[in-house]
Design a protein around this motif. Structure first.
Motif, PDB file in Angstrom:
ATOM      1  N   SER A  93       0.757  -1.163  -0.043  1.00 35.35           N
ATOM      2  CA  SER A  93       0.020   0.010   0.007  1.00 35.35           C
ATOM      3  C   SER A  93       1.014   1.318  -0.016  1.00 35.35           C
ATOM      4  O   SER A  93       1.985   1.141   0.406  1.00 35.35           O
ATOM      5  CB  SER A  93      -1.021  -0.119   1.326  1.00 35.35           C
ATOM      6  N   SER A  94       0.297   2.306  -0.343  1.00 29.40           N
ATOM      7  CA  SER A  94       1.043   3.557  -0.416  1.00 29.40           C
ATOM      8  C   SER A  94       0.347   4.865  -0.134  1.00 29.40           C
ATOM      9  O   SER A  94      -1.039   4.797  -0.677  1.00 29.40           O
ATOM     10  CB  SER A  94       1.859   3.724  -1.797  1.00 29.40           C
ATOM     11  N   VAL A  95       0.945   5.778   0.368  1.00 28.35           N
ATOM     12  CA  VAL A  95       0.443   7.100   0.374  1.00 28.35           C
ATOM     13  C   VAL A  95       1.301   8.127  -0.265  1.00 28.35           C
ATOM     14  O   VAL A  95       2.617   8.191  -0.311  1.00 28.35           O
ATOM     15  CB  VAL A  95       0.295   7.625   1.591  1.00 28.35           C
ATOM     16  N   ILE A  96       0.780   8.761  -1.391  1.00 26.80           N
ATOM     17  CA  ILE A  96       1.555   9.708  -2.354  1.00 26.80           C
ATOM     18  C   ILE A  96       1.176  11.159  -2.011  1.00 26.80           C
ATOM     19  O   ILE A  96      -0.054  11.357  -2.133  1.00 26.80           O
ATOM     20  CB  ILE A  96       1.329   9.367  -3.723  1.00 26.80           C
ATOM     21  N   ILE A  97       2.173  11.936  -1.420  1.00 28.37           N
ATOM     22  CA  ILE A  97       1.823  13.308  -1.316  1.00 28.37           C
ATOM     23  C   ILE A  97       2.772  14.149  -2.327  1.00 28.37           C
ATOM     24  O   ILE A  97       3.810  14.041  -2.413  1.00 28.37           O
ATOM     25  CB  ILE A  97       2.319  13.803   0.075  1.00 28.37           C
ATOM     26  N   LYS A  98       2.043  14.690  -3.186  1.00 30.51           N
ATOM     27  CA  LYS A  98       2.608  15.456  -4.493  1.00 30.51           C
ATOM     28  C   LYS A  98       2.949  16.826  -3.832  1.00 30.51           C
ATOM     29  O   LYS A  98       2.358  17.332  -2.871  1.00 30.51           O
ATOM     30  CB  LYS A  98       1.490  15.742  -5.521  1.00 30.51           C
ATOM     31  N   ALA A  99       3.823  17.474  -4.719  1.00 33.39           N
ATOM     32  CA  ALA A  99       4.345  18.696  -4.397  1.00 33.39           C
ATOM     33  C   ALA A  99       3.255  19.878  -4.266  1.00 33.39           C
ATOM     34  O   ALA A  99       3.491  20.750  -3.436  1.00 33.39           O
ATOM     35  CB  ALA A  99       5.324  19.242  -5.228  1.00 33.39           C
ATOM     36  N   ASP A 100       2.224  19.764  -4.792  1.00 35.46           N
ATOM     37  CA  ASP A 100       1.041  20.656  -4.887  1.00 35.46           C
ATOM     38  C   ASP A 100       0.029  20.343  -3.556  1.00 35.46           C
ATOM     39  O   ASP A 100      -1.128  20.651  -3.499  1.00 35.46           O
ATOM     40  CB  ASP A 100       0.077  20.826  -6.037  1.00 35.46           C
ATOM     41  N   ALA A 101       0.458  19.455  -2.808  1.00 32.93           N
ATOM     42  CA  ALA A 101      -0.319  18.832  -1.716  1.00 32.93           C
ATOM     43  C   ALA A 101      -1.533  17.971  -2.104  1.00 32.93           C
ATOM     44  O   ALA A 101      -2.174  17.484  -1.002  1.00 32.93           O
ATOM     45  CB  ALA A 101      -0.803  19.940  -0.691  1.00 32.93           C
ATOM     46  N   GLU A 102      -1.659  17.523  -3.139  1.00 36.12           N
ATOM     47  CA  GLU A 102      -2.605  16.675  -3.468  1.00 36.12           C
ATOM     48  C   GLU A 102      -2.387  15.094  -3.002  1.00 36.12           C
ATOM     49  O   GLU A 102      -0.951  14.874  -2.940  1.00 36.12           O
ATOM     50  CB  GLU A 102      -2.877  16.257  -5.004  1.00 36.12           C
ATOM     51  N   ILE A 103      -3.096  14.494  -2.165  1.00 35.59           N
ATOM     52  CA  ILE A 103      -2.925  13.266  -1.807  1.00 35.59           C
ATOM     53  C   ILE A 103      -3.515  11.945  -2.547  1.00 35.59           C
ATOM     54  O   ILE A 103      -4.822  11.994  -2.716  1.00 35.59           O
ATOM     55  CB  ILE A 103      -3.050  13.234  -0.269  1.00 35.59           C
ATOM     56  N   ILE A 111       8.255  19.593  -1.860  1.00 36.74           N
ATOM     57  CA  ILE A 111       8.493  18.312  -2.259  1.00 36.74           C
ATOM     58  C   ILE A 111       7.691  17.540  -1.839  1.00 36.74           C
ATOM     59  O   ILE A 111       7.739  17.565  -0.478  1.00 36.74           O
ATOM     60  CB  ILE A 111      10.236  18.115  -1.824  1.00 36.74           C
ATOM     61  N   GLY A 112       7.303  16.593  -2.439  1.00 32.69           N
ATOM     62  CA  GLY A 112       6.449  15.550  -2.258  1.00 32.69           C
ATOM     63  C   GLY A 112       7.021  14.165  -1.687  1.00 32.69           C
ATOM     64  O   GLY A 112       8.319  14.275  -1.858  1.00 32.69           O
ATOM     65  N   GLY A 113       6.282  13.208  -1.189  1.00 28.42           N
ATOM     66  CA  GLY A 113       6.896  11.875  -0.955  1.00 28.42           C
ATOM     67  C   GLY A 113       5.924  10.921  -1.011  1.00 28.42           C
ATOM     68  O   GLY A 113       4.730  11.012  -1.460  1.00 28.42           O
ATOM     69  N   THR A 114       6.466   9.598  -1.239  1.00 25.75           N
ATOM     70  CA  THR A 114       5.426   8.544  -1.162  1.00 25.75           C
ATOM     71  C   THR A 114       6.097   7.614   0.130  1.00 25.75           C
ATOM     72  O   THR A 114       7.356   7.231   0.038  1.00 25.75           O
ATOM     73  CB  THR A 114       5.834   7.535  -2.555  1.00 25.75           C
ATOM     74  N   LEU A 115       5.089   7.019   0.433  1.00 26.82           N
ATOM     75  CA  LEU A 115       5.353   6.217   1.742  1.00 26.82           C
ATOM     76  C   LEU A 115       4.763   4.809   1.176  1.00 26.82           C
ATOM     77  O   LEU A 115       3.560   4.607   0.833  1.00 26.82           O
ATOM     78  CB  LEU A 115       4.439   6.604   3.063  1.00 26.82           C
ATOM     79  N   ILE A 116       5.522   3.709   1.465  1.00 24.89           N
ATOM     80  CA  ILE A 116       5.091   2.347   0.818  1.00 24.89           C
ATOM     81  C   ILE A 116       5.337   1.336   1.863  1.00 24.89           C
ATOM     82  O   ILE A 116       6.287   1.203   2.698  1.00 24.89           O
ATOM     83  CB  ILE A 116       6.085   2.116  -0.414  1.00 24.89           C
TER      84      ILE A 116
END
Length: 156
Positions: free
Chosen positions: A43-53, A126-131
């Motif tokens: 599973s993952s959560v993706i937070i984009k640089a524009d704050a979209e999740i 800067i966004g990130g992805t938690l996997i």
């Protein structure tokens, strides 16, 4: 049901032609409060640089997180800065010891360029992805955090 609060602090090293530039972390990358009911699938959560999740798999957002915010200072005013990551950044992390499952964090959404303002400053998001990593272990309730170094080369 398992709750996970994850915050990632980012240390930034900036290399510029004059080496007089500075960076200030205004906001750490924060994945918010998450629920991971089981750890049988990726599973993952993706937070984009524009704050979209966005999420994939069996992970749910209870409280939204936000991208990291950096303030670059001491550059010439109204100048285009071209940025490159010196090293790719991936964090393998198990904050709760052997009792909790592992996860991986990748930075994403890093901009290639930004323009400075009248004061020679520019904000970078800067966004990130938690996997999650499937295993027989679950995620223990608690606060998870990690720190990583981010090296940026800037040309102008």
């Amino acid at each position: 049901m398992r709750l996970l609060l994850y915050i990632m602090a980012v240390s930034v090293f900036v290399y510029s032609p004059t080496n007089l530039a500075n960076s200030i972390v205004q906001q750490n990358l924060d994945f918010g409060t998450l629920v991971i009911p089981s750890n049988s699938n990726i599973s993952s959560v993706i937070i984009k640089a524009d704050a979209e999740i966005n999420t994939t798999g069996r992970i749910y957002v209870l409280e939204k997180g936000q991208p990291a915010e950096l303030l670059l200072t001491d550059f010439p005013a109204l100048t285009q800065l071209t940025m490159h990551l010196v090293n790719s950044v991936t964090v393998q992390h198990n904050a709760q010891g052997s009792s909790s499952a592992d996860f991986e964090v990748r930075l994403n959404g890093f901009p290639k360029s930004v323009r400075t303002d009248d004061l020679g400053e520019a904000k970078v998001f800067i966004g990130g992805t938690l996997i999650t990593k499937p295993s027989s272990k679950s995620y223990s309730d608690g606060d998870y955090s990690s720190t990583t170094n981010l090296e940026i080369s800037i040309d102008y």
